[in-house]
Design a protein around this motif. Structure first.
Motif, mmCIF file in Angstrom:
data_model
loop_
_atom_site.group_PDB
_atom_site.id
_atom_site.type_symbol
_atom_site.label_atom_id
_atom_site.label_comp_id
_atom_site.label_asym_id
_atom_site.label_seq_id
_atom_site.Cartn_x
_atom_site.Cartn_y
_atom_site.Cartn_z
ATOM 1 N N ASP A 7 0.837 -1.197 0.000
ATOM 2 C CA ASP A 7 0.000 0.000 0.000
ATOM 3 C C ASP A 7 0.872 1.247 0.000
ATOM 4 O O ASP A 7 1.986 1.254 0.527
ATOM 5 N N LYS A 27 -10.826 6.566 6.015
ATOM 6 C CA LYS A 27 -10.321 5.217 5.688
ATOM 7 C C LYS A 27 -10.705 4.823 4.265
ATOM 8 O O LYS A 27 -9.917 4.190 3.557
ATOM 9 N N ASP A 31 -8.204 3.964 1.235
ATOM 10 C CA ASP A 31 -8.354 2.737 0.454
ATOM 11 C C ASP A 31 -8.387 3.048 -1.047
ATOM 12 O O ASP A 31 -7.736 2.357 -1.844
ATOM 13 N N GLN A 35 -5.893 1.838 -3.893
ATOM 14 C CA GLN A 35 -6.347 1.164 -5.115
ATOM 15 C C GLN A 35 -5.739 1.820 -6.352
ATOM 16 O O GLN A 35 -5.317 1.133 -7.291
#
Length: 164
Positions: A7, A27, A31, A35
Protein backbone atom coordinates in the motif's frame (compact mmCIF):
# COMPACT_ATOMS: atom_id res chain seq x y z
CA UNK A 1 4.74 -16.46 -7.72
CA UNK A 2 3.47 -12.88 -7.67
CA UNK A 3 4.07 -10.57 -4.79
CA UNK A 4 1.38 -8.26 -3.55
CA UNK A 5 1.85 -4.58 -4.20
CA UNK A 6 2.42 -2.76 -0.92
CA UNK A 7 0.00 0.00 0.00
CA UNK A 8 0.99 3.60 -0.56
CA UNK A 9 -0.76 4.80 2.61
CA UNK A 10 -0.95 2.72 5.79
CA UNK A 11 -3.83 3.83 8.01
CA UNK A 12 -3.05 4.26 11.68
CA UNK A 13 -5.31 5.25 14.55
CA UNK A 14 -3.00 8.26 14.91
CA UNK A 15 -4.97 9.72 11.99
CA UNK A 16 -8.30 9.50 13.85
CA UNK A 17 -10.01 12.83 14.48
CA UNK A 18 -12.46 11.11 16.87
CA UNK A 19 -15.55 11.77 14.81
CA UNK A 20 -16.61 8.29 13.81
CA UNK A 21 -18.17 9.03 10.41
CA UNK A 22 -15.30 11.32 9.41
CA UNK A 23 -12.72 8.71 10.43
CA UNK A 24 -14.58 5.99 8.50
CA UNK A 25 -14.70 8.18 5.41
CA UNK A 26 -10.99 8.98 5.74
CA UNK A 27 -10.32 5.22 5.69
CA UNK A 28 -12.32 4.92 2.45
CA UNK A 29 -10.27 7.75 0.92
CA UNK A 30 -7.06 5.99 1.95
CA UNK A 31 -8.35 2.74 0.45
CA UNK A 32 -9.18 4.46 -2.85
CA UNK A 33 -5.75 6.08 -2.90
CA UNK A 34 -4.19 2.65 -2.34
CA UNK A 35 -6.35 1.16 -5.12
CA UNK A 36 -5.10 3.87 -7.47
CA UNK A 37 -1.52 3.14 -6.44
CA UNK A 38 -2.01 -0.59 -7.07
CA UNK A 39 -3.54 0.07 -10.49
CA UNK A 40 -0.50 2.12 -11.53
CA UNK A 41 2.14 -0.22 -10.09
CA UNK A 42 0.43 -3.27 -11.59
CA UNK A 43 0.05 -1.45 -14.94
CA UNK A 44 -3.67 -2.12 -15.26
CA UNK A 45 -3.96 0.62 -17.83
CA UNK A 46 -5.08 4.19 -18.12
CA UNK A 47 -8.80 3.35 -18.09
CA UNK A 48 -8.53 1.49 -14.75
CA UNK A 49 -6.54 4.32 -13.16
CA UNK A 50 -8.93 6.91 -14.52
CA UNK A 51 -11.95 5.03 -13.15
CA UNK A 52 -10.42 4.83 -9.66
CA UNK A 53 -9.40 8.50 -9.80
CA UNK A 54 -13.00 9.39 -10.69
CA UNK A 55 -14.27 7.33 -7.73
CA UNK A 56 -11.73 9.06 -5.49
CA UNK A 57 -12.83 12.49 -6.74
CA UNK A 58 -16.53 11.70 -6.25
CA UNK A 59 -16.02 10.27 -2.78
CA UNK A 60 -13.80 13.20 -1.82
CA UNK A 61 -16.60 15.63 -2.70
CA UNK A 62 -19.07 13.57 -0.62
CA UNK A 63 -16.65 13.50 2.30
CA UNK A 64 -16.01 17.24 2.11
CA UNK A 65 -19.77 17.90 2.18
CA UNK A 66 -20.10 15.86 5.39
CA UNK A 67 -17.26 17.71 7.10
CA UNK A 68 -18.54 21.11 6.02
CA UNK A 69 -22.11 20.26 7.11
CA UNK A 70 -20.90 19.28 10.58
CA UNK A 71 -18.86 22.46 10.78
CA UNK A 72 -21.83 24.58 9.71
CA UNK A 73 -24.19 22.97 12.25
CA UNK A 74 -21.69 23.48 15.08
CA UNK A 75 -20.76 27.02 13.98
CA UNK A 76 -17.10 26.08 13.59
CA UNK A 77 -15.10 29.32 13.30
CA UNK A 78 -12.60 27.72 10.88
CA UNK A 79 -15.27 26.66 8.37
CA UNK A 80 -14.40 29.15 5.61
CA UNK A 81 -10.66 28.38 5.68
CA UNK A 82 -11.36 24.62 5.79
CA UNK A 83 -13.88 24.88 2.96
CA UNK A 84 -11.35 26.82 0.85
CA UNK A 85 -8.80 24.04 1.35
CA UNK A 86 -11.40 21.56 0.11
CA UNK A 87 -12.28 23.72 -2.90
CA UNK A 88 -8.61 24.13 -3.84
CA UNK A 89 -8.06 20.36 -3.86
CA UNK A 90 -11.27 19.72 -5.84
CA UNK A 91 -10.14 22.31 -8.41
CA UNK A 92 -6.75 20.58 -8.74
CA UNK A 93 -8.42 17.20 -9.20
CA UNK A 94 -10.78 18.65 -11.84
CA UNK A 95 -7.77 20.04 -13.70
CA UNK A 96 -6.06 16.66 -13.56
CA UNK A 97 -9.20 14.91 -14.82
CA UNK A 98 -9.41 17.42 -17.67
CA UNK A 99 -5.78 16.77 -18.62
CA UNK A 100 -6.42 13.03 -18.62
CA UNK A 101 -9.59 13.35 -20.69
CA UNK A 102 -8.47 16.01 -23.16
CA UNK A 103 -4.69 15.83 -23.30
CA UNK A 104 -4.04 12.13 -22.74
CA UNK A 105 -2.18 12.70 -19.47
CA UNK A 106 -1.72 9.77 -17.10
CA UNK A 107 -1.91 9.38 -13.35
CA UNK A 108 1.67 9.48 -12.07
CA UNK A 109 3.49 8.54 -8.90
CA UNK A 110 4.04 12.27 -8.33
CA UNK A 111 0.28 12.76 -8.27
CA UNK A 112 -0.16 9.87 -5.85
CA UNK A 113 2.51 11.30 -3.59
CA UNK A 114 0.84 14.73 -3.72
CA UNK A 115 -2.58 13.26 -2.82
CA UNK A 116 -1.13 11.19 -0.01
CA UNK A 117 0.78 14.12 1.48
CA UNK A 118 -2.21 16.45 1.09
CA UNK A 119 -4.47 13.98 2.88
CA UNK A 120 -1.97 13.35 5.71
CA UNK A 121 -1.40 17.07 6.25
CA UNK A 122 -5.10 17.93 6.00
CA UNK A 123 -6.13 15.22 8.48
CA UNK A 124 -3.31 15.96 10.94
CA UNK A 125 -3.80 19.70 10.90
CA UNK A 126 -7.18 20.98 9.72
CA UNK A 127 -9.35 17.96 10.48
CA UNK A 128 -7.82 17.37 13.92
CA UNK A 129 -8.44 21.03 14.80
CA UNK A 130 -12.09 20.48 13.94
CA UNK A 131 -12.09 17.17 15.85
CA UNK A 132 -10.91 19.03 18.96
CA UNK A 133 -13.59 21.68 18.46
CA UNK A 134 -16.21 18.96 17.91
CA UNK A 135 -15.22 17.22 21.17
CA UNK A 136 -15.56 20.50 23.09
CA UNK A 137 -18.77 21.62 21.39
CA UNK A 138 -21.40 22.89 23.81
CA UNK A 139 -24.02 21.15 21.66
CA UNK A 140 -22.43 17.81 22.45
CA UNK A 141 -22.05 18.63 26.13
CA UNK A 142 -25.76 19.46 26.31
CA UNK A 143 -26.56 16.18 24.61
CA UNK A 144 -24.32 14.27 26.99
CA UNK A 145 -26.04 15.89 29.98
CA UNK A 146 -29.47 15.20 28.54
CA UNK A 147 -28.42 11.62 27.84
CA UNK A 148 -27.41 11.05 31.49
CA UNK A 149 -30.71 12.52 32.72
CA UNK A 150 -32.69 10.23 30.45
CA UNK A 151 -30.65 7.23 31.57
CA UNK A 152 -31.27 8.05 35.25
CA UNK A 153 -34.98 8.55 34.61
CA UNK A 154 -35.25 5.25 32.77
CA UNK A 155 -33.59 3.38 35.65
CA UNK A 156 -36.30 4.52 38.06
CA UNK A 157 -39.25 2.15 38.15
CA UNK A 158 -42.54 3.75 37.33
CA UNK A 159 -45.89 2.62 38.70
CA UNK A 160 -47.19 2.00 35.16
CA UNK A 161 -44.29 -0.34 34.25
CA UNK A 162 -46.13 -3.24 35.90
CA UNK A 163 -48.50 -3.22 32.91
CA UNK A 164 -45.67 -3.94 30.45
Amino acid sequence: MTTATPDLFHWSDDFNVDIQEVDEQHKVLVDLLNQLHHAIVERRGKAASQEILNQLADYTRTHFLLEESLMRVLHYPGLEIHKQQHEDLIQQIHELQRKIDEEGATVTFELLHFLKMWLIQHINESDKRFGDFFAKSSHLQQYATWNKEVEQTMKKKKWWWKFW
